[in-house]
Motif scaffolding. Structure first.
Motif, PDB file in Angstrom:
ATOM      1  N   GLU A   1     -10.841   1.650  -9.786  1.00 45.07           N
ATOM      2  CA  GLU A   1      -9.915   2.276 -10.728  1.00 45.07           C
ATOM      3  C   GLU A   1      -8.595   1.527 -10.770  1.00 45.07           C
ATOM      4  O   GLU A   1      -7.655   1.975 -11.399  1.00 45.07           O
ATOM      5  CB  GLU A   1      -9.682   3.732 -10.329  1.00 45.07           C
ATOM      6  CG  GLU A   1     -10.929   4.578 -10.448  1.00 45.07           C
ATOM      7  CD  GLU A   1     -10.686   6.029 -10.095  1.00 45.07           C
ATOM      8  OE1 GLU A   1      -9.513   6.420  -9.896  1.00 45.07           O
ATOM      9  OE2 GLU A   1     -11.671   6.781 -10.021  1.00 45.07           O
TER      10      GLU A   1
ATOM     11  N   THR B   1     -18.519  -4.526 -14.035  1.00 44.45           N
ATOM     12  CA  THR B   1     -18.745  -3.082 -13.890  1.00 44.45           C
ATOM     13  C   THR B   1     -17.748  -2.448 -12.919  1.00 44.45           C
ATOM     14  O   THR B   1     -17.584  -1.233 -12.903  1.00 44.45           O
ATOM     15  CB  THR B   1     -20.163  -2.788 -13.363  1.00 44.45           C
ATOM     16  OG1 THR B   1     -20.288  -3.364 -12.039  1.00 44.45           O
ATOM     17  CG2 THR B   1     -21.224  -3.325 -14.286  1.00 44.45           C
ATOM     18  N   GLY B   2     -17.103  -3.267 -12.080  1.00 40.27           N
ATOM     19  CA  GLY B   2     -16.167  -2.756 -11.087  1.00 40.27           C
ATOM     20  C   GLY B   2     -16.856  -2.163  -9.878  1.00 40.27           C
ATOM     21  O   GLY B   2     -16.205  -1.590  -9.015  1.00 40.27           O
ATOM     22  N   LYS B   3     -18.170  -2.317  -9.776  1.00 42.59           N
ATOM     23  CA  LYS B   3     -18.913  -1.736  -8.647  1.00 42.59           C
ATOM     24  C   LYS B   3     -19.175  -2.721  -7.522  1.00 42.59           C
ATOM     25  O   LYS B   3     -19.570  -2.315  -6.436  1.00 42.59           O
ATOM     26  CB  LYS B   3     -20.229  -1.123  -9.126  1.00 42.59           C
ATOM     27  CG  LYS B   3     -19.979   0.078 -10.011  1.00 42.59           C
ATOM     28  CD  LYS B   3     -20.853   1.248  -9.885  1.00 42.59           C
ATOM     29  CE  LYS B   3     -21.594   1.461  -8.637  1.00 42.59           C
ATOM     30  NZ  LYS B   3     -22.038   2.792  -8.378  1.00 42.59           N
ATOM     31  N   THR B   4     -18.954  -4.009  -7.765  1.00 41.81           N
ATOM     32  CA  THR B   4     -19.095  -5.010  -6.707  1.00 41.81           C
ATOM     33  C   THR B   4     -17.997  -6.052  -6.864  1.00 41.81           C
ATOM     34  O   THR B   4     -17.460  -6.262  -7.950  1.00 41.81           O
ATOM     35  CB  THR B   4     -20.462  -5.727  -6.740  1.00 41.81           C
ATOM     36  OG1 THR B   4     -20.588  -6.442  -7.966  1.00 41.81           O
ATOM     37  CG2 THR B   4     -21.615  -4.760  -6.573  1.00 41.81           C
TER      38      THR B   4
ATOM     39  N   HIS C   1     -16.936  -7.953 -10.284  1.00 37.36           N
ATOM     40  CA  HIS C   1     -17.974  -7.804 -11.308  1.00 37.36           C
ATOM     41  C   HIS C   1     -17.411  -6.962 -12.453  1.00 37.36           C
ATOM     42  O   HIS C   1     -16.635  -6.035 -12.225  1.00 37.36           O
ATOM     43  CB  HIS C   1     -19.212  -7.143 -10.708  1.00 37.36           C
ATOM     44  CG  HIS C   1     -20.401  -7.192 -11.607  1.00 37.36           C
ATOM     45  ND1 HIS C   1     -20.643  -6.218 -12.549  1.00 37.36           N
ATOM     46  CD2 HIS C   1     -21.398  -8.100 -11.720  1.00 37.36           C
ATOM     47  CE1 HIS C   1     -21.756  -6.522 -13.203  1.00 37.36           C
ATOM     48  NE2 HIS C   1     -22.236  -7.661 -12.714  1.00 37.36           N
TER      49      HIS C   1
ATOM     50  N   GLU D   1     -20.079  -3.913  -2.072  1.00 39.85           N
ATOM     51  CA  GLU D   1     -20.595  -2.958  -3.047  1.00 39.85           C
ATOM     52  C   GLU D   1     -19.859  -1.632  -2.872  1.00 39.85           C
ATOM     53  O   GLU D   1     -19.686  -1.155  -1.752  1.00 39.85           O
ATOM     54  CB  GLU D   1     -22.085  -2.765  -2.772  1.00 39.85           C
ATOM     55  CG  GLU D   1     -22.844  -2.049  -3.833  1.00 39.85           C
ATOM     56  CD  GLU D   1     -24.333  -2.091  -3.525  1.00 39.85           C
ATOM     57  OE1 GLU D   1     -24.794  -1.255  -2.722  1.00 39.85           O
ATOM     58  OE2 GLU D   1     -25.014  -2.982  -4.061  1.00 39.85           O
ATOM     59  N   LEU D   2     -19.426  -1.057  -3.995  1.00 43.97           N
ATOM     60  CA  LEU D   2     -18.688   0.210  -3.974  1.00 43.97           C
ATOM     61  C   LEU D   2     -19.559   1.343  -4.477  1.00 43.97           C
ATOM     62  O   LEU D   2     -20.448   1.139  -5.304  1.00 43.97           O
ATOM     63  CB  LEU D   2     -17.450   0.098  -4.864  1.00 43.97           C
ATOM     64  CG  LEU D   2     -16.461  -1.009  -4.498  1.00 43.97           C
ATOM     65  CD1 LEU D   2     -15.525  -1.282  -5.657  1.00 43.97           C
ATOM     66  CD2 LEU D   2     -15.693  -0.635  -3.261  1.00 43.97           C
ATOM     67  N   ASN D   3     -19.286   2.553  -4.002  1.00 46.01           N
ATOM     68  CA  ASN D   3     -20.006   3.730  -4.487  1.00 46.01           C
ATOM     69  C   ASN D   3     -19.535   4.132  -5.879  1.00 46.01           C
ATOM     70  O   ASN D   3     -20.309   4.617  -6.688  1.00 46.01           O
ATOM     71  CB  ASN D   3     -19.828   4.907  -3.526  1.00 46.01           C
ATOM     72  CG  ASN D   3     -20.519   4.660  -2.210  1.00 46.01           C
ATOM     73  OD1 ASN D   3     -21.582   4.057  -2.165  1.00 46.01           O
ATOM     74  ND2 ASN D   3     -19.918   5.110  -1.129  1.00 46.01           N
ATOM     75  N   GLU D   4     -18.268   3.938  -6.141  1.00 48.29           N
ATOM     76  CA  GLU D   4     -17.660   4.265  -7.435  1.00 48.29           C
ATOM     77  C   GLU D   4     -16.996   3.011  -7.992  1.00 48.29           C
ATOM     78  O   GLU D   4     -16.482   2.195  -7.226  1.00 48.29           O
ATOM     79  CB  GLU D   4     -16.597   5.358  -7.274  1.00 48.29           C
ATOM     80  CG  GLU D   4     -17.124   6.671  -6.714  1.00 48.29           C
ATOM     81  CD  GLU D   4     -18.012   7.401  -7.707  1.00 48.29           C
ATOM     82  OE1 GLU D   4     -17.741   7.318  -8.913  1.00 48.29           O
ATOM     83  OE2 GLU D   4     -18.980   8.039  -7.259  1.00 48.29           O
ATOM     84  N   PRO D   5     -16.928   2.854  -9.303  1.00 46.71           N
ATOM     85  CA  PRO D   5     -16.241   1.689  -9.880  1.00 46.71           C
ATOM     86  C   PRO D   5     -14.754   1.687  -9.512  1.00 46.71           C
ATOM     87  O   PRO D   5     -14.156   2.736  -9.304  1.00 46.71           O
ATOM     88  CB  PRO D   5     -16.410   1.866 -11.392  1.00 46.71           C
ATOM     89  CG  PRO D   5     -17.520   2.831 -11.557  1.00 46.71           C
ATOM     90  CD  PRO D   5     -17.540   3.684 -10.336  1.00 46.71           C
TER      91      PRO D   5
ATOM     92  N   THR E   1     -21.654  -2.356   2.111  1.00 48.77           N
ATOM     93  CA  THR E   1     -21.528  -1.149   1.311  1.00 48.77           C
ATOM     94  C   THR E   1     -20.282  -0.426   1.813  1.00 48.77           C
ATOM     95  O   THR E   1     -20.231   0.005   2.961  1.00 48.77           O
ATOM     96  CB  THR E   1     -22.772  -0.255   1.442  1.00 48.77           C
ATOM     97  OG1 THR E   1     -23.919  -1.027   1.060  1.00 48.77           O
ATOM     98  CG2 THR E   1     -22.661   0.963   0.548  1.00 48.77           C
TER      99      THR E   1
END
Length: 122
Positions: free
Chosen positions: A60, A37-40, A35, A54-58, A80
């Motif tokens: 890197e 946003t880098g969060k999923t 995604h 799904e990630l807690n942080e985007p 998650t």
């Protein structure tokens, strides 16, 4: 009490997600789409089915190829993530997701030989 990362976790594929809601799992798949946003991101398993992670942080880093995800399955069937590892396909030897999927079936068909939880000795 052991954290999710310390406890043993069953290895699963997409068809097993609904059986592991609310539990920690280990999932190996090929990154299909990240995604913006880098969060999923979505991953496909050895049967070609897709799951959402799904990630807690985007993120890197750029994410592609085969990943091992350790996390908790939500009620929506989303994993998650607590942590993930990129499995490098070095030396021109690709990771065989179809063969890995066959191994998963054997592991789940014979739980007496492949226990996911170790009983505490008292």
């Amino acid at each position: 009490m052991a954290s999710l990362l310390d406890a043993s976790k069953p290895r699963i594929n997409c068809s097993m997600l609904s059986q592991h809601i609310g539990r920690g799992v280990c999932f190996v798949g090929r990154v299909e789409k990240v995604h913006p946003t880098g969060k999923t991101f979505s991953v496909s398993d050895g049967e070609g089915k897709s799951a959402t992670v799904e990630l807690n942080e985007p993120l890197e880093e750029e994410l592609s190829g085969i990943v091992e995800v350790i996390g908790m399955v939500s009620s929506k069937g989303v994993i998650t993530t607590m942590t993930y590892n990129i499995l490098r396909e070095d030396k021109g030897i690709p990771f065989d997701l179809e063969l890995y999927n066959e191994a998963l079936k054997v592991i789940h068909d014979f739980p007496q030989y492949y226990p996911f939880e170790v009983a505490a000795s008292g």
